[in-house]
Design an enzyme around this catalytic site. Structure first.
Site, PDB file in Angstrom:
ATOM      1  N   CYS A 122       0.798  -1.239   0.000  1.00 34.64           N
ATOM      2  CA  CYS A 122       0.000   0.000   0.000  1.00 34.64           C
ATOM      3  C   CYS A 122       0.826   1.282   0.000  1.00 34.64           C
ATOM      4  O   CYS A 122       0.393   2.292  -0.542  1.00 34.64           O
ATOM      5  CB  CYS A 122      -1.003   0.003   1.145  1.00 34.64           C
ATOM      6  SG  CYS A 122      -0.262  -0.026   2.784  1.00 34.64           S
ATOM      7  N   LYS A 195      -5.780  -8.886  11.348  1.00 29.78           N
ATOM      8  CA  LYS A 195      -5.670  -7.441  11.166  1.00 29.78           C
ATOM      9  C   LYS A 195      -7.030  -6.900  10.769  1.00 29.78           C
ATOM     10  O   LYS A 195      -7.604  -7.302   9.754  1.00 29.78           O
ATOM     11  CB  LYS A 195      -4.635  -7.126  10.096  1.00 29.78           C
ATOM     12  CG  LYS A 195      -4.534  -5.644   9.800  1.00 29.78           C
ATOM     13  CD  LYS A 195      -3.403  -5.333   8.857  1.00 29.78           C
ATOM     14  CE  LYS A 195      -3.405  -3.861   8.502  1.00 29.78           C
ATOM     15  NZ  LYS A 195      -2.306  -3.521   7.611  1.00 29.78           N
ATOM     16  N   ARG A 217     -10.545  -0.709   2.826  1.00 27.68           N
ATOM     17  CA  ARG A 217      -9.864  -1.998   2.885  1.00 27.68           C
ATOM     18  C   ARG A 217     -10.761  -3.140   3.398  1.00 27.68           C
ATOM     19  O   ARG A 217     -10.277  -4.167   3.833  1.00 27.68           O
ATOM     20  CB  ARG A 217      -8.628  -1.897   3.785  1.00 27.68           C
ATOM     21  CG  ARG A 217      -7.629  -0.820   3.383  1.00 27.68           C
ATOM     22  CD  ARG A 217      -6.235  -1.190   3.855  1.00 27.68           C
ATOM     23  NE  ARG A 217      -5.322  -0.080   3.975  1.00 27.68           N
ATOM     24  CZ  ARG A 217      -4.764   0.584   2.975  1.00 27.68           C
ATOM     25  NH1 ARG A 217      -5.063   0.267   1.730  1.00 27.68           N
ATOM     26  NH2 ARG A 217      -3.924   1.573   3.198  1.00 27.68           N
ATOM     27  N   LYS A 248      -3.996  -6.943  15.484  1.00 30.47           N
ATOM     28  CA  LYS A 248      -3.855  -5.512  15.239  1.00 30.47           C
ATOM     29  C   LYS A 248      -5.187  -4.898  14.867  1.00 30.47           C
ATOM     30  O   LYS A 248      -5.885  -5.475  14.039  1.00 30.47           O
ATOM     31  CB  LYS A 248      -2.861  -5.319  14.096  1.00 30.47           C
ATOM     32  CG  LYS A 248      -2.684  -3.897  13.641  1.00 30.47           C
ATOM     33  CD  LYS A 248      -1.801  -3.859  12.445  1.00 30.47           C
ATOM     34  CE  LYS A 248      -1.786  -2.450  11.918  1.00 30.47           C
ATOM     35  NZ  LYS A 248      -1.160  -2.369  10.630  1.00 30.47           N
TER      36      LYS A 248
HETATM   37  C1  PBG Z   1       0.141  -1.499   5.885  1.00 30.21           C
HETATM   38  C2  PBG Z   1       0.058  -1.222   7.333  1.00 30.21           C
HETATM   39  C3  PBG Z   1      -0.834  -0.379   8.047  1.00 30.21           C
HETATM   40  C4  PBG Z   1      -0.378  -0.375   9.367  1.00 30.21           C
HETATM   41  C5  PBG Z   1       0.712  -1.221   9.442  1.00 30.21           C
HETATM   42  N1  PBG Z   1       0.946  -1.751   8.189  1.00 30.21           N
HETATM   43  C6  PBG Z   1      -1.953   0.480   7.587  1.00 30.21           C
HETATM   44  C7  PBG Z   1      -3.136  -0.047   6.949  1.00 30.21           C
HETATM   45  O1  PBG Z   1      -3.380  -1.244   6.848  1.00 30.21           O
HETATM   46  O2  PBG Z   1      -3.896   0.804   6.486  1.00 30.21           O
HETATM   47  C8  PBG Z   1      -0.975   0.434  10.485  1.00 30.21           C
HETATM   48  C9  PBG Z   1      -0.055   0.806  11.590  1.00 30.21           C
HETATM   49  C10 PBG Z   1      -0.531   1.897  12.477  1.00 30.21           C
HETATM   50  O3  PBG Z   1      -1.644   2.423  12.352  1.00 30.21           O
HETATM   51  O4  PBG Z   1       0.243   2.266  13.363  1.00 30.21           O
HETATM   52  N2  PBG Z   1      -0.839  -2.301   5.357  1.00 30.21           N
END
Ligand code: PBG
Length: 325
Positions: A122, A195, A217, A248
């Site tokens: 991304c 996630k 997403r 996460k």
């Molecule tokens: C990439 C990614 C993201 C985060 C970590 N790797 C953002 C997303 O998925 O939009 C978020 C980390 C954070 O908010 O501290 N895909």
């Protein structure tokens, strides 16, 4: 009749007693400090929504890594900002990309620091999605090879651990196969297994310049309403060969962390994400909250829920606070 025989307050009378019966002792040994690597040299720009967090060029990243290692933090996780974005995020796998050069430079400094890399597209795609797209659809299978190539480029540069965060199905297996094919059997995979599609990533998207240019997403990241599905995601990633798994964000998902901990006996990480950090910082700046107490309470709660590894922007402050008791 329990009272007056039972008086739980007896064990709360002094710090000596409280310390003696404390169930969770937050330590530095599981902390991971996230860092954002920019192209160029002598770049150090603060992310406005994340005070204390910077986009930095490789030279500055290495300087901060000395400080991070000195504080007794065992690991960093690197996110990259590309020179140029394109449809397929090709810079994600560039041997001379910002992240790859940062890994080499940190290795060269011979610091006592594990280097983890975030594997995703991304930050590198013009459309800001974590896989390649066809119109408005994010394609799963064609994204796997690109992610595996990005992971391979990190391994070649010297990463200890690669951490796929894209949420494409099958990416752990694709990355494991690619790494093994090139004899990187010892590079470990920390999978962002559960996630969620979260509003708490807002500040990160400013830091990593990775906001999706259309849509959201939800077709690949998990629905915040689901916990049982997280167990299935974790199970699949372990079957595909993940060495460690991650939940996460952390705070709205402490129940998920707890359930995963109960069910699976592998190292479990949690990501205390950008929005969670920004809320504490903003409230502290307004004098509405005690930053040190709030941050330590948050990190302790994540560890208490069951995560032994915590990715957090508070890592440097927490390490200092823990050092001074
Ligand atoms: C990439 C990614 C993201 C985060 C970590 N790797 C953002 C997303 O998925 O939009 C978020 C980390 C954070 O908010 O501290 N895909």
């Amino acid at each position: 009749m329990t009272f007056p025989t039972h008086r739980p307050r007896r064990l709360r009378r002094s710090e000596a007693l409280r310390g003696f019966v404390r169930e969770t002792n937050l330590t530095r040994s599981g902390l991971v400090y996230p860092m954002f690597v920019s192209p160029g040299t002598s770049v150090r720009e603060e992310v406005s929504s994340m005070p204390g967090v910077f986009q930095q060029s490789v030279d500055r990243i290495v300087e901060e890594c000395y400080e991070v290692a000195d504080l007794g933090i065992p690991a960093v996780i690197l996110f990259g900002l590309p020179e140029r974005k394109d449809e397929t995020g090709s810079e994600a796998a560039a041997a001379d990309g910002a992240v790859q050069r940062a890994i080499e430079a940190i290795r060269h400094a011979k610091l006592n620091l594990l280097v983890i890399t975030d594997v995703c597209l991304c930050e590198y795609t013009s459309h800001g999605h974590c896989g390649v797209v066809d119109g408005e659809i994010v394609l799963n299978d064609p994204s796997l090879e690109l992610l595996a190539n990005a992971a391979l480029s990190h391994a070649r540069a010297g990463a200890d651990i690669v951490a796929p965060s894209d949420m494409m199905d099958g990416r752990v297996a694709a990355i494991r196969a690619k790494l093994d094919e090139h004899k990187f059997h010892d590079v470990a995979i920390l999978s962002y297994a559960a996630k969620y599609c979260s509003a708490f990533y807002g500040p990160f998207r400013e830091a990593a310049q990775s906001a999706p240019q259309f849509g959201d997403r939800r077709s690949y990241q998990m629905d915040p309403a689901n916990a049982r599905e997280a167990l299935r995601e974790v199970n699949l990633d372990l079957e595909e060969g993940a060495d460690m798994i991650m939940v996460k964000p952390a705070l709205s998902y402490l129940d998920v962390i707890h359930r995963v901990r109960e069910e699976f006996d592998v190292p479990l990480a949690a990501y205390n994400v950008s929005g969670e950090y920004a809320m504490v910082k903003a409230a502290a700046r307004n004098g509405w909250i005690d930053e040190k107490r709030a941050a330590l309470e948050i990190l302790t709660s994540i560890q208490r829920a069951g995560a032994s590894i915590i990715l957090t922007y508070h890592a440097k402050d927490a390490a200092r606070w823990l050092k001074n008791g």
